[in-house]
Design an enzyme around this catalytic site. Sequence first.
Site, PDB file in Angstrom:
ATOM      1  N   HIS A 293       0.985  -1.170  -0.035  1.00  0.00           N
ATOM      2  CA  HIS A 293       0.032   0.004  -0.100  1.00  0.00           C
ATOM      3  C   HIS A 293       0.927   1.318   0.159  1.00  0.00           C
ATOM      4  O   HIS A 293       1.966   1.285   0.736  1.00  0.00           O
ATOM      5  CB  HIS A 293      -1.021   0.022   1.171  1.00  0.00           C
TER       6      HIS A 293
ATOM      7  N   GLY B 215      -7.905   8.835  -0.025  1.00  0.00           N
ATOM      8  CA  GLY B 215      -8.341   9.704   1.152  1.00  0.00           C
ATOM      9  C   GLY B 215      -8.433  11.146   0.818  1.00  0.00           C
ATOM     10  O   GLY B 215      -8.557  12.044   1.644  1.00  0.00           O
TER      11      GLY B 215
ATOM     12  N   GLU C  42      -4.593   1.976  -7.202  1.00  0.00           N
ATOM     13  CA  GLU C  42      -4.701   2.981  -6.267  1.00  0.00           C
ATOM     14  C   GLU C  42      -4.004   4.343  -6.568  1.00  0.00           C
ATOM     15  O   GLU C  42      -2.716   4.285  -6.076  1.00  0.00           O
ATOM     16  CB  GLU C  42      -4.407   2.497  -4.782  1.00  0.00           C
TER      17      GLU C  42
HETATM   18  P1  PGA Z   1      -9.819   5.899   0.661  1.00  0.00           P
HETATM   19  O1  PGA Z   1      -8.720   4.739   0.786  1.00  0.00           O
HETATM   20  O2  PGA Z   1     -11.117   4.963   0.173  1.00  0.00           O
HETATM   21  O3  PGA Z   1      -9.857   6.332   2.034  1.00  0.00           O
HETATM   22  O4  PGA Z   1      -9.623   6.716  -0.256  1.00  0.00           O
HETATM   23  C1  PGA Z   1      -8.497   3.621  -0.090  1.00  0.00           C
HETATM   24  C2  PGA Z   1      -7.060   2.899   0.098  1.00  0.00           C
HETATM   25  O5  PGA Z   1      -6.114   3.463   0.819  1.00  0.00           O
HETATM   26  O6  PGA Z   1      -7.239   1.535   0.295  1.00  0.00           O
END
Ligand code: PGA
Length: 255
Positions: A95, A173, A167
């Site tokens: 991640h 976020g 991502e």
């Molecule tokens: P988010 O996070 O949905 O809060 O944007 C996704 C993630 O980091 O896996």
Amino acid sequence: MSKKLVVANWKMHGNLVVNQQLITSYVQKLLPFKNIQVVVCVPYPYLAQAQLLLGQTDIAWGAQNLSKDIEGAYTGEVSVRMLKDFGATYVIIGHSERATAYCESDENIATKFMQAITHGLTPILCVGETLIEREAGVMERVVAKQIDTIIQMYGAGIFADTVISYEPIWAIGTGLAATPDQAQSMHEFIRNRISIHDKSAAQRLKILYGGSVNPQNAVQLFVMQDIDGGLVGRCSLNTDEFEGICRAASEISPS
Ligand code: PGA
């Protein structure tokens, strides 16, 4: 089209009391969505709680990281065998919140990916570019490098029955998700990149989208051809929002 997969990434949130409420309401509210797979990735100390509360349900659980080593003098690390002791079946790997803050190299991430597979866990490999990289138009090159490291080390066949989560770092976020077209385009690129080497592995691979998925944008994202579901951070901490995302996945998933 395969069954959609929705993964909750709780990150470093929760405590025994809050988790108990959240999981109990997940179990009740998500019960109707039998045609999707839901996974909850909890902080390490709560794996036992997840196992206790989810053991008799269709919801799977997992962790947010693992050690690249199996056992030994690695203070603070948690091995794949330990995750398996608590019934985990999935693990998030690489991640961006870890890769940057804890300086994880692509090689380290590749080793962890292999470690999970060798011991029967399904890895969820996170890939994605920064805003600067997107604006410079090099996002495909960045994502290709992350994937190619694994292909070079272990071959493309390793991706069969695993999960990659695209991502974009600028979408995590921030409330600013990638558009369905932006996401689809990268998902197609990822599948093709693996397909060049191993067509069957590319077809069996699930590719999730992660980054500000919410109940409002979930349907438009999940309906795209190469988007097999979502990795959900913030909205997974609110049962109503998470239910909305799972409902969107269920509406599109084959019954
Ligand atoms: P988010 O996070 O949905 O809060 O944007 C996704 C993630 O980091 O896996």
